[in-house]
Motif scaffolding. Structure first.
Motif, PDB file in Angstrom:
ATOM      1  N   THR A   1       0.817  -1.208   0.000  1.00  0.00           N
ATOM      2  CA  THR A   1       0.000   0.000   0.000  1.00  0.00           C
ATOM      3  C   THR A   1       0.852   1.259   0.000  1.00  0.00           C
ATOM      4  OG1 THR A   1      -1.775  -1.149   1.179  1.00  0.00           O
ATOM      5  CG2 THR A   1      -1.792   1.254   1.246  1.00  0.00           C
ATOM      6  N   VAL A   2       1.868   1.299   0.853  1.00  0.00           N
ATOM      7  CA  VAL A   2       2.729   2.487   0.923  1.00  0.00           C
ATOM      8  C   VAL A   2       3.452   2.718  -0.402  1.00  0.00           C
ATOM      9  CG1 VAL A   2       4.782   3.457   2.010  1.00  0.00           C
ATOM     10  CG2 VAL A   2       3.025   2.365   3.421  1.00  0.00           C
ATOM     11  N   LEU A   3       4.016   1.659  -0.978  1.00  0.00           N
ATOM     12  CA  LEU A   3       4.712   1.805  -2.255  1.00  0.00           C
ATOM     13  C   LEU A   3       3.760   2.241  -3.356  1.00  0.00           C
ATOM     14  CD1 LEU A   3       7.115  -1.298  -2.260  1.00  0.00           C
ATOM     15  CD2 LEU A   3       7.714   1.105  -1.939  1.00  0.00           C
ATOM     16  N   THR A   4       2.558   1.696  -3.365  1.00  0.00           N
ATOM     17  CA  THR A   4       1.582   2.066  -4.387  1.00  0.00           C
ATOM     18  C   THR A   4       1.197   3.533  -4.276  1.00  0.00           C
ATOM     19  OG1 THR A   4       0.680  -0.179  -4.456  1.00  0.00           O
ATOM     20  CG2 THR A   4      -0.700   1.576  -5.328  1.00  0.00           C
ATOM     21  N   VAL A   5       0.928   3.989  -3.059  1.00  0.00           N
ATOM     22  CA  VAL A   5       0.523   5.386  -2.867  1.00  0.00           C
ATOM     23  C   VAL A   5       1.654   6.336  -3.246  1.00  0.00           C
ATOM     24  CG1 VAL A   5      -0.131   7.112  -1.148  1.00  0.00           C
ATOM     25  CG2 VAL A   5      -1.193   4.848  -1.104  1.00  0.00           C
ATOM     26  N   VAL A   6       2.869   6.058  -2.794  1.00  0.00           N
ATOM     27  CA  VAL A   6       4.003   6.947  -3.072  1.00  0.00           C
ATOM     28  C   VAL A   6       4.288   7.012  -4.573  1.00  0.00           C
ATOM     29  CG1 VAL A   6       6.485   7.256  -2.760  1.00  0.00           C
ATOM     30  CG2 VAL A   6       5.052   6.635  -0.803  1.00  0.00           C
ATOM     31  N   LEU A   7       4.375   5.855  -5.227  1.00  0.00           N
ATOM     32  CA  LEU A   7       4.669   5.838  -6.660  1.00  0.00           C
ATOM     33  C   LEU A   7       3.520   6.432  -7.472  1.00  0.00           C
ATOM     34  CD1 LEU A   7       6.328   2.306  -6.994  1.00  0.00           C
ATOM     35  CD2 LEU A   7       7.462   4.540  -7.006  1.00  0.00           C
ATOM     36  N   ALA A   8       2.287   6.113  -7.100  1.00  0.00           N
ATOM     37  CA  ALA A   8       1.137   6.638  -7.838  1.00  0.00           C
ATOM     38  C   ALA A   8       1.064   8.157  -7.736  1.00  0.00           C
ATOM     39  CB  ALA A   8      -0.152   6.004  -7.329  1.00  0.00           C
ATOM     40  N   MET A   9       1.295   8.699  -6.545  1.00  0.00           N
ATOM     41  CA  MET A   9       1.229  10.141  -6.378  1.00  0.00           C
ATOM     42  C   MET A   9       2.355  10.847  -7.143  1.00  0.00           C
ATOM     43  SD  MET A   9      -1.481  10.850  -4.748  1.00  0.00           S
ATOM     44  CE  MET A   9      -2.130   9.451  -5.659  1.00  0.00           C
ATOM     45  N   ALA A  10       3.551  10.271  -7.132  1.00  0.00           N
ATOM     46  CA  ALA A  10       4.678  10.889  -7.835  1.00  0.00           C
ATOM     47  C   ALA A  10       4.438  10.908  -9.341  1.00  0.00           C
ATOM     48  CB  ALA A  10       5.971  10.143  -7.509  1.00  0.00           C
ATOM     49  N   VAL A  11       4.044   9.759  -9.895  1.00  0.00           N
ATOM     50  CA  VAL A  11       3.834   9.670 -11.339  1.00  0.00           C
ATOM     51  C   VAL A  11       2.585  10.443 -11.760  1.00  0.00           C
ATOM     52  CG1 VAL A  11       3.396   8.090 -13.253  1.00  0.00           C
ATOM     53  CG2 VAL A  11       5.033   7.460 -11.466  1.00  0.00           C
ATOM     54  N   ALA A  12       1.494  10.274 -11.024  1.00  0.00           N
ATOM     55  CA  ALA A  12       0.237  10.919 -11.396  1.00  0.00           C
ATOM     56  C   ALA A  12       0.332  12.438 -11.278  1.00  0.00           C
ATOM     57  CB  ALA A  12      -0.899  10.395 -10.515  1.00  0.00           C
ATOM     58  N   PHE A  13       1.046  12.912 -10.263  1.00  0.00           N
ATOM     59  CA  PHE A  13       1.165  14.361 -10.090  1.00  0.00           C
ATOM     60  C   PHE A  13       1.934  14.976 -11.257  1.00  0.00           C
ATOM     61  CE2 PHE A  13       3.388  18.088  -8.216  1.00  0.00           C
ATOM     62  CZ  PHE A  13       2.261  18.873  -8.003  1.00  0.00           C
ATOM     63  N   ALA A  14       3.035  14.339 -11.666  1.00  0.00           N
ATOM     64  CA  ALA A  14       3.801  14.855 -12.803  1.00  0.00           C
ATOM     65  C   ALA A  14       2.961  14.816 -14.080  1.00  0.00           C
ATOM     66  CB  ALA A  14       5.079  14.029 -12.978  1.00  0.00           C
ATOM     67  N   ALA A  15       2.217  13.733 -14.285  1.00  0.00           N
ATOM     68  CA  ALA A  15       1.380  13.625 -15.483  1.00  0.00           C
ATOM     69  C   ALA A  15       0.241  14.638 -15.450  1.00  0.00           C
ATOM     70  CB  ALA A  15       0.826  12.210 -15.604  1.00  0.00           C
ATOM     71  N   ALA A  16      -0.354  14.844 -14.274  1.00  0.00           N
ATOM     72  CA  ALA A  16      -1.462  15.784 -14.156  1.00  0.00           C
ATOM     73  C   ALA A  16      -1.012  17.210 -14.442  1.00  0.00           C
ATOM     74  CB  ALA A  16      -2.073  15.689 -12.759  1.00  0.00           C
ATOM     75  N   VAL A  17       0.148  17.576 -13.937  1.00  0.00           N
ATOM     76  CA  VAL A  17       0.680  18.918 -14.208  1.00  0.00           C
ATOM     77  C   VAL A  17       0.952  19.093 -15.696  1.00  0.00           C
ATOM     78  CG1 VAL A  17       2.637  20.469 -13.809  1.00  0.00           C
ATOM     79  CG2 VAL A  17       1.644  19.198 -11.901  1.00  0.00           C
ATOM     80  N   ALA A  18       1.480  18.055 -16.326  1.00  0.00           N
ATOM     81  CA  ALA A  18       1.794  18.134 -17.755  1.00  0.00           C
ATOM     82  C   ALA A  18       0.536  18.353 -18.596  1.00  0.00           C
ATOM     83  CB  ALA A  18       2.519  16.865 -18.197  1.00  0.00           C
TER      84      ALA A  18
END
Length: 282
Positions: free
Chosen positions: A75-92
């Protein structure tokens, strides 16, 4: 007339709340019942002889702690990786215009509409092929890292789409004003936009955490070794050919639901702000 309408709405809301909360109450209530009370011909809505034996059986099971550790790591790895990747993609996709942007957004929507059961076999085959191509150096099937990758496949489309709405909710003029005052584009984003998006990040991370913490179907197909079980899959060992141990099963389900409920209580204010922030544009 208005008073009668308000009373009617309140009564309807109360009825819906009772219907929604009753299964949760019954789960917790059953967790404190003894076997005799549990199988009584007359349903007992309140445990007449409450006992903690069911919880003792759960905590005394050594596989429970291993499953809890596996769930926490995944769960921790999923949340951390998802937020990092999704945040960069969302900003783009929210701040920049580039070729294929609409196609990318449409692919996210399509991924959100595809039922999870339809992707289980393709994900399993993909992880197996990657593992075979690496000659076993990457252990992805029957392993927690493979679970994280599978969870990300379902979490990222939702996270990108949700965070895009939160980024769009912050006017770009705020960044431009900060740049006029001497900030670089990166500094303007970090000092002005990012703090305003934090509630959205919290809301999205909560939903991602719930998805990963409660996921059963993917885990069932990807994990076969008992020592690699997560908590939802661990519950299944109370269901055997000889019958179902409802007491420990309900106690285990109550324990699994408790961390999410407690975490939600601490961040509910940010969650409410985040849910509304994504729907407002300046």
């Amino acid at each position: 007339m208005r008073r009668a309408v308000r009373i009617g709405y309140s009564a309807a809301g109360l009825l819906i709340a009772v219907v929604w909360a009753f299964p949760i109450y019954w789960m917790v209530s059953t967790a404190f019942k003894s076997g005799k009370d549990m199988y009584s011909a007359t349903p007992q809505f309140v445990p007449l002889h409450p006992t903690g034996d069911n919880f003792a059986d759960v905590f005394g099971d050594s596989t429970f702690w291993q499953a809890a550790a596996n769930s926490l790591i995944a769960t921790v790895l999923t949340v951390v990786l998802a937020m990092a990747v999704a945040f960069a993609a969302a900003v783009a996709v929210a701040r920049f215009r580039f070729f294929g942007r609409r196609t990318f957004l449409m692919s996210i929507l399509i991924m959100k509409m595809v039922p999870s059961i339809a992707l289980v076999i393709p994900i399993f085959l993909t992880l197996t092929e990657i593992q075979d191509a690496s000659l076993g150096a990457l252990q992805l099937t029957d392993a927690v890292p493979g679970l994280v990758i599978a969870y990300l496949a379902f979490a990222l489309p939702f996270a990108v789409w949700a965070l895009r709405g939160f980024v769009l909710g912050v006017p770009s003029e705020l960044e431009e004003a900060a740049m006029i005052d001497g900030c670089s584009q990166v500094q303007a984003f970090r000092r002005v936009t990012l703090p305003l998006i934090v509630p959205g990040l919290v809301a999205t991370s909560i939903f991602t955490m719930i998805l990963a913490w409660n996921e059963y179907l993917l885990t069932y197909f990807l994990i076969s070794s008992p020592e690699k079980y997560t908590l939802p899959l661990w519950l299944s060992h109370f269901v055997t050919t000889e019958g179902t141990s409802f007491g420990p099963l309900m106690a285990g389900a109550t324990i699994i639901a408790l961390p999410v409920a407690v975490f939600f209580m601490f961040v509910q204010r940010n969650l409410a702000r985040g849910l509304t922030a994504g729907a407002v544009r300046g």
